[in-house]
Scaffold this motif. Structure first.
Motif, PDB file in Angstrom:
ATOM      1  N   ARG A 125     -19.628 -27.480   2.621  1.00  0.00           N
ATOM      2  CA  ARG A 125     -20.915 -26.792   2.504  1.00  0.00           C
ATOM      3  C   ARG A 125     -22.015 -27.552   3.255  1.00  0.00           C
ATOM      4  O   ARG A 125     -22.749 -26.963   4.055  1.00  0.00           O
ATOM      5  CB  ARG A 125     -21.271 -26.647   1.020  1.00  0.00           C
ATOM      6  CG  ARG A 125     -22.412 -25.699   0.700  1.00  0.00           C
ATOM      7  CD  ARG A 125     -22.015 -24.245   0.904  1.00  0.00           C
ATOM      8  NE  ARG A 125     -23.109 -23.342   0.623  1.00  0.00           N
ATOM      9  CZ  ARG A 125     -23.257 -22.662  -0.511  1.00  0.00           C
ATOM     10  NH1 ARG A 125     -22.357 -22.785  -1.477  1.00  0.00           N
ATOM     11  NH2 ARG A 125     -24.271 -21.861  -0.678  1.00  0.00           N
ATOM     12  N   ALA A 126     -22.103 -28.841   3.005  1.00  0.00           N
ATOM     13  CA  ALA A 126     -23.127 -29.646   3.675  1.00  0.00           C
ATOM     14  C   ALA A 126     -22.836 -29.758   5.164  1.00  0.00           C
ATOM     15  O   ALA A 126     -23.764 -29.742   5.987  1.00  0.00           O
ATOM     16  CB  ALA A 126     -23.197 -31.031   3.046  1.00  0.00           C
ATOM     17  N   GLY A 127     -21.564 -29.883   5.527  1.00  0.00           N
ATOM     18  CA  GLY A 127     -21.212 -30.012   6.932  1.00  0.00           C
ATOM     19  C   GLY A 127     -21.570 -28.781   7.733  1.00  0.00           C
ATOM     20  O   GLY A 127     -22.098 -28.873   8.851  1.00  0.00           O
ATOM     21  N   VAL A 128     -21.303 -27.593   7.186  1.00  0.00           N
ATOM     22  CA  VAL A 128     -21.655 -26.354   7.876  1.00  0.00           C
ATOM     23  C   VAL A 128     -23.167 -26.220   7.975  1.00  0.00           C
ATOM     24  O   VAL A 128     -23.711 -25.795   8.999  1.00  0.00           O
ATOM     25  CB  VAL A 128     -21.032 -25.145   7.155  1.00  0.00           C
ATOM     26  CG1 VAL A 128     -21.597 -23.833   7.690  1.00  0.00           C
ATOM     27  CG2 VAL A 128     -19.520 -25.161   7.312  1.00  0.00           C
ATOM     28  N   ARG A 129     -23.874 -26.584   6.921  1.00  0.00           N
ATOM     29  CA  ARG A 129     -25.336 -26.479   6.919  1.00  0.00           C
ATOM     30  C   ARG A 129     -25.948 -27.297   8.052  1.00  0.00           C
ATOM     31  O   ARG A 129     -27.000 -26.927   8.596  1.00  0.00           O
ATOM     32  CB  ARG A 129     -25.877 -26.942   5.575  1.00  0.00           C
ATOM     33  CG  ARG A 129     -27.360 -26.652   5.356  1.00  0.00           C
ATOM     34  CD  ARG A 129     -27.817 -27.149   3.991  1.00  0.00           C
ATOM     35  NE  ARG A 129     -27.047 -26.555   2.918  1.00  0.00           N
ATOM     36  CZ  ARG A 129     -26.353 -27.232   2.020  1.00  0.00           C
ATOM     37  NH1 ARG A 129     -26.314 -28.564   2.078  1.00  0.00           N
ATOM     38  NH2 ARG A 129     -25.687 -26.617   1.066  1.00  0.00           N
ATOM     39  N   ALA A 130     -25.298 -28.390   8.440  1.00  0.00           N
ATOM     40  CA  ALA A 130     -25.835 -29.271   9.475  1.00  0.00           C
ATOM     41  C   ALA A 130     -25.524 -28.809  10.888  1.00  0.00           C
ATOM     42  O   ALA A 130     -26.044 -29.377  11.852  1.00  0.00           O
ATOM     43  CB  ALA A 130     -25.297 -30.688   9.273  1.00  0.00           C
ATOM     44  N   LEU A 131     -24.705 -27.776  11.049  1.00  0.00           N
ATOM     45  CA  LEU A 131     -24.312 -27.317  12.373  1.00  0.00           C
ATOM     46  C   LEU A 131     -25.370 -26.401  12.984  1.00  0.00           C
ATOM     47  O   LEU A 131     -26.094 -25.694  12.271  1.00  0.00           O
ATOM     48  CB  LEU A 131     -22.973 -26.578  12.293  1.00  0.00           C
ATOM     49  CG  LEU A 131     -21.774 -27.412  11.838  1.00  0.00           C
ATOM     50  CD1 LEU A 131     -20.560 -26.524  11.629  1.00  0.00           C
ATOM     51  CD2 LEU A 131     -21.469 -28.519  12.834  1.00  0.00           C
ATOM     52  N   ALA A 132     -25.417 -26.389  14.307  1.00  0.00           N
ATOM     53  CA  ALA A 132     -26.410 -25.571  15.017  1.00  0.00           C
ATOM     54  C   ALA A 132     -26.018 -24.098  15.003  1.00  0.00           C
ATOM     55  O   ALA A 132     -24.844 -23.742  14.880  1.00  0.00           O
ATOM     56  CB  ALA A 132     -26.542 -26.064  16.456  1.00  0.00           C
ATOM     57  N   ASP A 133     -26.995 -23.235  15.159  1.00  0.00           N
ATOM     58  CA  ASP A 133     -26.753 -21.803  15.261  1.00  0.00           C
ATOM     59  C   ASP A 133     -25.851 -21.511  16.464  1.00  0.00           C
ATOM     60  O   ASP A 133     -25.975 -22.141  17.525  1.00  0.00           O
ATOM     61  CB  ASP A 133     -28.064 -21.039  15.446  1.00  0.00           C
ATOM     62  CG  ASP A 133     -28.986 -21.125  14.247  1.00  0.00           C
ATOM     63  OD1 ASP A 133     -28.620 -21.795  13.261  1.00  0.00           O
ATOM     64  OD2 ASP A 133     -30.077 -20.529  14.296  1.00  0.00           O
ATOM     65  N   ALA A 134     -24.957 -20.543  16.307  1.00  0.00           N
ATOM     66  CA  ALA A 134     -24.109 -20.057  17.401  1.00  0.00           C
ATOM     67  C   ALA A 134     -23.417 -21.191  18.159  1.00  0.00           C
ATOM     68  O   ALA A 134     -23.306 -21.168  19.381  1.00  0.00           O
ATOM     69  CB  ALA A 134     -24.927 -19.205  18.364  1.00  0.00           C
ATOM     70  N   SER A 135     -22.910 -22.171  17.416  1.00  0.00           N
ATOM     71  CA  SER A 135     -22.292 -23.339  18.045  1.00  0.00           C
ATOM     72  C   SER A 135     -20.771 -23.317  18.035  1.00  0.00           C
ATOM     73  O   SER A 135     -20.136 -24.175  18.653  1.00  0.00           O
ATOM     74  CB  SER A 135     -22.774 -24.619  17.344  1.00  0.00           C
ATOM     75  OG  SER A 135     -22.455 -24.592  15.959  1.00  0.00           O
ATOM     76  N   ALA A 136     -20.156 -22.341  17.355  1.00  0.00           N
ATOM     77  CA  ALA A 136     -18.695 -22.335  17.218  1.00  0.00           C
ATOM     78  C   ALA A 136     -18.110 -20.988  17.624  1.00  0.00           C
ATOM     79  O   ALA A 136     -18.684 -19.933  17.339  1.00  0.00           O
ATOM     80  CB  ALA A 136     -18.309 -22.660  15.782  1.00  0.00           C
ATOM     81  N   ASP A 137     -16.965 -21.044  18.276  1.00  0.00           N
ATOM     82  CA  ASP A 137     -16.177 -19.837  18.519  1.00  0.00           C
ATOM     83  C   ASP A 137     -15.373 -19.465  17.281  1.00  0.00           C
ATOM     84  O   ASP A 137     -15.131 -18.283  17.020  1.00  0.00           O
ATOM     85  CB  ASP A 137     -15.201 -20.061  19.680  1.00  0.00           C
ATOM     86  CG  ASP A 137     -15.897 -20.280  21.005  1.00  0.00           C
ATOM     87  OD1 ASP A 137     -16.687 -19.408  21.408  1.00  0.00           O
ATOM     88  OD2 ASP A 137     -15.651 -21.332  21.628  1.00  0.00           O
TER      89      ASP A 137
END
Length: 277
Positions: A125-137
């Motif tokens: 949960r915390a790890g995803v929250r820290a990711l940038a918008d539109a950063s993953a395929d």
């Protein structure tokens, strides 16, 4: 005699890496007697668990080339290794809070040279929250605590954040488990339908028909190539099937999503004779 665990503190899982005598190069990760991951260090494209094969089948419906992938849950890093081998150059982030597990796996089962796999000691949960918008395929969920998917990783709020992290045509994959009737899965589907345009389910035929507890892979995106996926699944060594959005809606449309205020982990497995497949 080991020190007692303080009251209210979760016990430390027993972690084992067991060589497969019948398959040279193969190693099984076992945690508290539950088979969690399988790695062939010599051939990372060899996938032992059925649900991992389903993951690979869904990924094979995507265009060729590297993929930016975020993995929620690391285990023995089976899928990161597979993607490194099948789609070289793929930048990958693995969210795995268990640093002792990560150190053991990296020591006993080293990652290949020139990989682009970064392991972050964070829970999902915390790890995803820290990711940038539109950063993953692709965002791939395969996280368990004592054989159960944590409640916080299937809520509408979490799925909404996953959608934020994915690109417009990005893919969300989840390995979940449920009992016959799939009432837990039905509420996850309700959340996915709220956030994504297209959803599909892949599992063994006996799980789809409600005959046993088992693994279910859910795929969600703006558009899924279900016809091609069905062709891929038809090649599996054990009978398996695909359910598209329309088929799922006929049976599960009346359920409501899990939310942060109302959520639960996946059902507890019957331990005797059970394995993550």
């Amino acid at each position: 005699m080991p020190a007692a665990t303080p009251a209210g503190t979760p016990s430390r899982p027993r972690i084992e890496l067991i060589a497969d005598d019948e398959h040279p190069g193969g190693t099984m990760l076992v945690m508290d007697d539950v088979r969690q991951s399988y790695v062939d260090i010599d051939d990372p494209t060899y996938l032992d668990f059925e649900y991992i094969q389903y993951f690979a089948s869904v990924l094979d419906t995507l265009p060729d080339g590297p993929l930016a992938v975020t993995h929620i849950g690391g285990g023995a890093l089976t899928m990161p290794r597979y993607l490194q081998a099948s789609r070289p150059g793929s930048p990958q982030i693995v969210l795995e809070p268990d640093t002792e597990l990560t150190e053991l796996v990296r020591t006993r089962l080293p990652l290949p040279r020139q990989h682009r796999i970064r392991i972050r000691p964070q829970e999902g949960r915390a790890g995803v929250r820290a990711l940038a918008d539109a950063s993953a395929d692709v965002v791939l969920l395969d996280a368990y605590a004592d054989g159960r998917v944590p409640a916080s990783l299937t809520t509408l709020e979490f799925l909404t954040d996953v959608r934020r992290v994915l690109k417009a045509d990005g893919l969300f994959l989840a390995n979940l488990v449920d009992e016959p009737g799939l009432r837990y899965i039905a509420r996850v589907l309700a959340g996915l339908w709220t956030v994504f345009d297209d959803v599909a389910m892949v599992s063994s035929n006996d799980v789809l028909k409600g005959r046993r507890f088992g693994n279910v892979v859910l795929a969600a995106s703006s558009k899924l190539d279900v016809e091609r996926l069905s062709q891929q699944i038809a090649r599996q060594p054990f009978p398996a099937g695909v359910r598209d959005r329309e088929q799922l809606a006929l049976r599960y449309s009346s359920f409501r999503p899990w939310t942060d205020a109302d959520c639960a982990p996946s059902p507890e497995p019957a331990r005797e004779g059970w394995r993550i497949r």
